[in-house]
Design a protein around this motif. Sequence first.
Motif, mmCIF file in Angstrom:
data_model
loop_
_atom_site.group_PDB
_atom_site.id
_atom_site.type_symbol
_atom_site.label_atom_id
_atom_site.label_comp_id
_atom_site.label_asym_id
_atom_site.label_seq_id
_atom_site.Cartn_x
_atom_site.Cartn_y
_atom_site.Cartn_z
ATOM 1 N N PHE A 237 -32.936 -2.434 23.774
ATOM 2 C CA PHE A 237 -33.857 -3.137 24.680
ATOM 3 C C PHE A 237 -33.011 -3.713 25.816
ATOM 4 O O PHE A 237 -32.281 -4.695 25.606
ATOM 5 C CB PHE A 237 -34.607 -4.231 23.913
ATOM 6 C CG PHE A 237 -35.525 -5.049 24.785
ATOM 7 C CD1 PHE A 237 -36.607 -4.471 25.424
ATOM 8 C CD2 PHE A 237 -35.303 -6.405 24.965
ATOM 9 C CE1 PHE A 237 -37.455 -5.225 26.248
ATOM 10 C CE2 PHE A 237 -36.144 -7.171 25.769
ATOM 11 C CZ PHE A 237 -37.221 -6.571 26.408
ATOM 12 N N GLY A 257 -36.208 0.459 24.499
ATOM 13 C CA GLY A 257 -37.233 -0.575 24.608
ATOM 14 C C GLY A 257 -37.465 -0.849 26.082
ATOM 15 O O GLY A 257 -36.510 -1.035 26.845
ATOM 16 N N ASN A 280 -45.004 -1.279 25.941
ATOM 17 C CA ASN A 280 -44.432 -2.246 26.854
ATOM 18 C C ASN A 280 -45.545 -3.098 27.455
ATOM 19 O O ASN A 280 -45.576 -3.356 28.646
ATOM 20 C CB ASN A 280 -43.589 -1.557 27.937
ATOM 21 C CG ASN A 280 -44.429 -0.717 28.914
ATOM 22 O OD1 ASN A 280 -45.597 -0.391 28.637
ATOM 23 N ND2 ASN A 280 -43.867 -0.398 30.058
#
Length: 351
Positions: A237, A257, A280
Motif C-alpha cells: 500500500f 493497494g 479503493n
Amino acid sequence: MSLLVDACLGHSIPRTPIWIMRQAGRYLPEYQAIRGRHDFLTMLHTPELAAKITLQPIRRFDFDAAIIFSDILVIPEAMGHPFQLKDGLGPCFEEAVDSCESIEKLLVADITQLNYVFESISLVRNELDKDKALIGFSGAPWTIATYLVEGGPHKDHRRIRGLMYSDPASLSLLMEKLTRGIIEYVKEQIRAGVDVIQIFDTNAGLLTRNTFERFSLPYLKRIVAAVKEEKVPVILFVKGGNSWLDLIKSTNGDVIGIDWAIPLSEVRSIVGENISLQGNLDPTVLYANRNTIRNEVIELLKSYGTGHRHIFNLGHGIFPDVPLDAVQVLVDTVKEESPKFHFLDKDEIFS
Ligand code: 1CP
C-alpha cells in the motif's frame, strides 16, 4: 485456502473478498469498551487483548480477513525508541532520530522484543476459521522513518525531507537499519501463522518520483523478496504513489493497494493482468445514505470489471465516527453484487 489469498494469487474465486484498513479500531463500540479500561500501549502489548480486538470486526461484519491489531511503530520500540500515544496529537517519541549521530547510534530492531505480536498471531490463528485469512503487517522503512525523524506525526515532514538532500548517506543508513529489522519481523510473523503480509508506505506521497526511487523502492524490493521466499503473498500500500505504478509493480509484489485518487480501471490498464489490486473506496462514502453507499460500491466493482484479482477495501483507513450500519451495507453489497464480476472465463468452461 481463503478468498483473500486466492485473490492475491489470481486463482478463480466466486466473489470479491473484502476487509477494510483500520477495521480493528475506534469506530467499534466493543473496541471503545476495551479502550475505556486499558491504555493503547497495554492493548498492543497484551496478546489476549490484541487477539480479541483483532477478531471483533470479523465477529461483527464477517470480513474475509483479519488484520492483526498492532501498530507500525512497534519496530522503533524494538530499536530502543518507545512511543506514547498523545491525545489529539497521535504517536510521539521522546526523542527524534534526526541527526547523523543519532542514526549511527540506532540499533537494528531486536525482534525478540516483539514476541507479544507473535503470540497474538498464534492466538488469533487458533480462533479464526480456516477460510478467513490473517494479515500481518509492517510499516515501510520510509513511513516508519518519517515518524522517527520528526519525533511523531508532522504536517509537512520538513526534517526528513530536508535530510534527503542535506545528508542522504545518514538517511540511507536509517533505511538500511529499518529494512533489516522489518525483514526479520515479517518472517517471524509468517512463522507465527499469518497468511498474507501488507506493507504500509502511508507517507510515500511526500516523495518525488526520484526520491521514491532512491529512499523507498530499493528497500521495498528487498522486503517483498524476503516475504516471497516464504511463499506468502505480499500487498504493497503505497499511498500517494499513483504516478509511479510502474515502479511499484517492479517490486514484484502480488497486490498493489490503491488510494481513492485514481479509478481502478485506469490502474488495471497501467499495471496489466498479472498483479492484483486492493481498494479503493473513498472512506467518506461511508457517511452517505444506504443507496449512495450501494451505488458507489457497485460503481467501484464495475470500475475494476470482470476478473478474480480485486480485493475490496477502502482507499485508506476507516474514520472513527463512521456509523456501523454503513459498514454493514458496504459488506453486504460487496457480497451480493460481486459474484457477477467473477464469471467463469472461457478456458474454465471448456476444461
Ligand atoms: O484507540 C486509539 O486511540 C488508538 C488508535 C490506533 C489504532 C486503532 C492507533 C494509533 N493505531 C491503531 C491500530 C493500527 N495501526 C492498525 C491495526 C489494524 C487495523 O488496521 O485494524 C494498523 C494496521 C495500524 C498501522 C498504522 N499506524 C499506520 C499505517 C496505516 C494507515 O492507516 O495509514 C500508521 C501511519 C500508524 C501510526 C498511527 N498509530 C496510531 C495513530 C492514530 C496513527 C496515525 C497518526 C498520524 O496521523 O500520523
